[in-house]
Design a protein around this motif. Structure first.
Motif, short mmCIF file in Angstrom:
data_model
loop_
_atom_site.label_atom_id
_atom_site.label_comp_id
_atom_site.label_asym_id
_atom_site.label_seq_id
_atom_site.Cartn_x
_atom_site.Cartn_y
_atom_site.Cartn_z
N MET A 193 0.83 -1.20 0.00
CA MET A 193 0.00 0.00 0.00
C MET A 193 0.86 1.25 0.00
N ARG A 194 1.96 1.23 0.76
CA ARG A 194 2.86 2.39 0.75
C ARG A 194 3.48 2.59 -0.61
N SER A 195 3.82 1.49 -1.25
CA SER A 195 4.43 1.57 -2.58
C SER A 195 3.45 2.16 -3.59
N LEU A 196 2.21 1.72 -3.53
CA LEU A 196 1.21 2.24 -4.47
C LEU A 196 0.94 3.72 -4.21
N ASP A 197 0.84 4.09 -2.94
CA ASP A 197 0.62 5.49 -2.58
C ASP A 197 1.75 6.36 -3.10
N SER A 198 2.98 5.87 -2.96
CA SER A 198 4.15 6.62 -3.44
C SER A 198 4.11 6.78 -4.96
N LEU A 212 -4.77 4.55 1.06
CA LEU A 212 -4.43 4.57 2.49
C LEU A 212 -3.20 3.70 2.74
N THR A 213 -2.35 4.13 3.67
CA THR A 213 -1.15 3.36 4.00
C THR A 213 -1.27 2.67 5.35
N ASP A 214 -2.31 2.96 6.12
CA ASP A 214 -2.52 2.29 7.41
C ASP A 214 -3.72 1.36 7.35
#
Length: 270
Positions: free
Chosen positions: A155-160, A201-203
């Motif tokens: 999710m963090r990778s996609l958000d970035s 969302l990352t959380d």
């Protein structure tokens, strides 16, 4: 934490012994320990409420969030009425009424091909959608919760990637609306999309999005991302109508409703 019963989605739808003295320094130290634990617990809860990654129970809240699509009733995720204080142009208040809830589905037909490809790395566990109208019934807005199969790192990778490449501002990556028959949004199709927002969302393993348009089924030749339509001085028809505020305001409040369903403190369910 307690959840409501699952609900189908349809369209409408520890003491101190006596005589023992506790030295002041020991008592003070114990108090500090208790206070420290309380502060840590509050920080973990706060990190979820504020949408920031935290230590401790963050993995548990991440996993719990991923189950909400089948453990929380539809009204807990898409309230029948959503009040947006200060959500409109110039800080005006907004009230949205839910007019349709889509059956929970996969993601095959909910996104344009390029957006579906961009979201593919996190997978699609379930997609929930609802369509709202404003108090004047001038606008319609579809808001969606894409529950993914991804872990926090993905999710963090996609958000970035979305942030770096500006994928949330490309008109060929707009989400599709949910046009429910027999409602004010019956004619809310791809050509009627006017403004949109999408947040990874990352959380939580969730992508929150919304897309807005006029309720009179008019086509839109130049749709505009919500952030741009909400900028001071924006003069496009979409911006002047406040459709960016419609999309962003509703998406923000549905995201808040999602977060209220996860967390150990009773206050979060009030």
């Amino acid at each position: 934490m307690s959840f409501g019963e699952p609900e189908g989605y349809d369209q409408q739808a520890r003491p101190r012994p006596l005589g023992v003295r506790i030295r002041p320094r020991i008592a003070a130290a114990a108090a500090c320990v208790v206070l420290g634990i309380g502060l840590i617990g509050g920080a973990v809860t706060g990190s979820w409420l504020l949408g920031e990654p935290g230590d401790g129970g963050s993995q548990d809240t991440f996993a719990t969030a991923g189950t909400l699509w089948h453990s929380v009733p539809v009204d807990g995720l898409f309230p029948p009425t959503v009040i947006g204080k200060g959500a409109g142009p110039g800080g005006a208040d907004r009230i949205w009424t839910r007019i349709a809830v889509a059956p929970d589905t996969g993601c095959a037909d909910a996104f344009d091909p390029l957006l579906r490809e961009a979201l593919a790395p996190v997978g699609c566990e379930r997609l929930l959608r609802a369509t709202y109208t404003d108090a004047t019934q001038s606008y319609v807005t579809t808001v969606g919760l894409l529950f993914t199969k991804a872990d926090a790192a993905a999710m963090r990778s996609l958000d970035s990637r979305f942030a770096k490449e500006g994928l949330d501002r490309r008109t060929d990556l707009m989400p599709r609306p949910y046009a429910a028959k027999g409602t004010l949004a019956a004619g809310f199709g791809d050509e009627q999309r006017a403004s949109w927002t999408l947040s990874v969302l990352t959380d939580a393993p969730v992508v929150v999005y919304s897309v807005s348009g006029w309720a009179d089924d008019r086509t839109v030749d130049d749709p505009q991302p919500a952030k741009e339509a909400m900028e001071s001085g924006a003069t496009t028809a979409v911006a002047q109508a406040g459709l960016g505020h419609e999309a962003q305001g509703l998406a923000d409040r549905v995201e808040r409703a999602l977060r209220k369903n996860v967390g150990p403190s009773p206050e979060q369910s009030s």
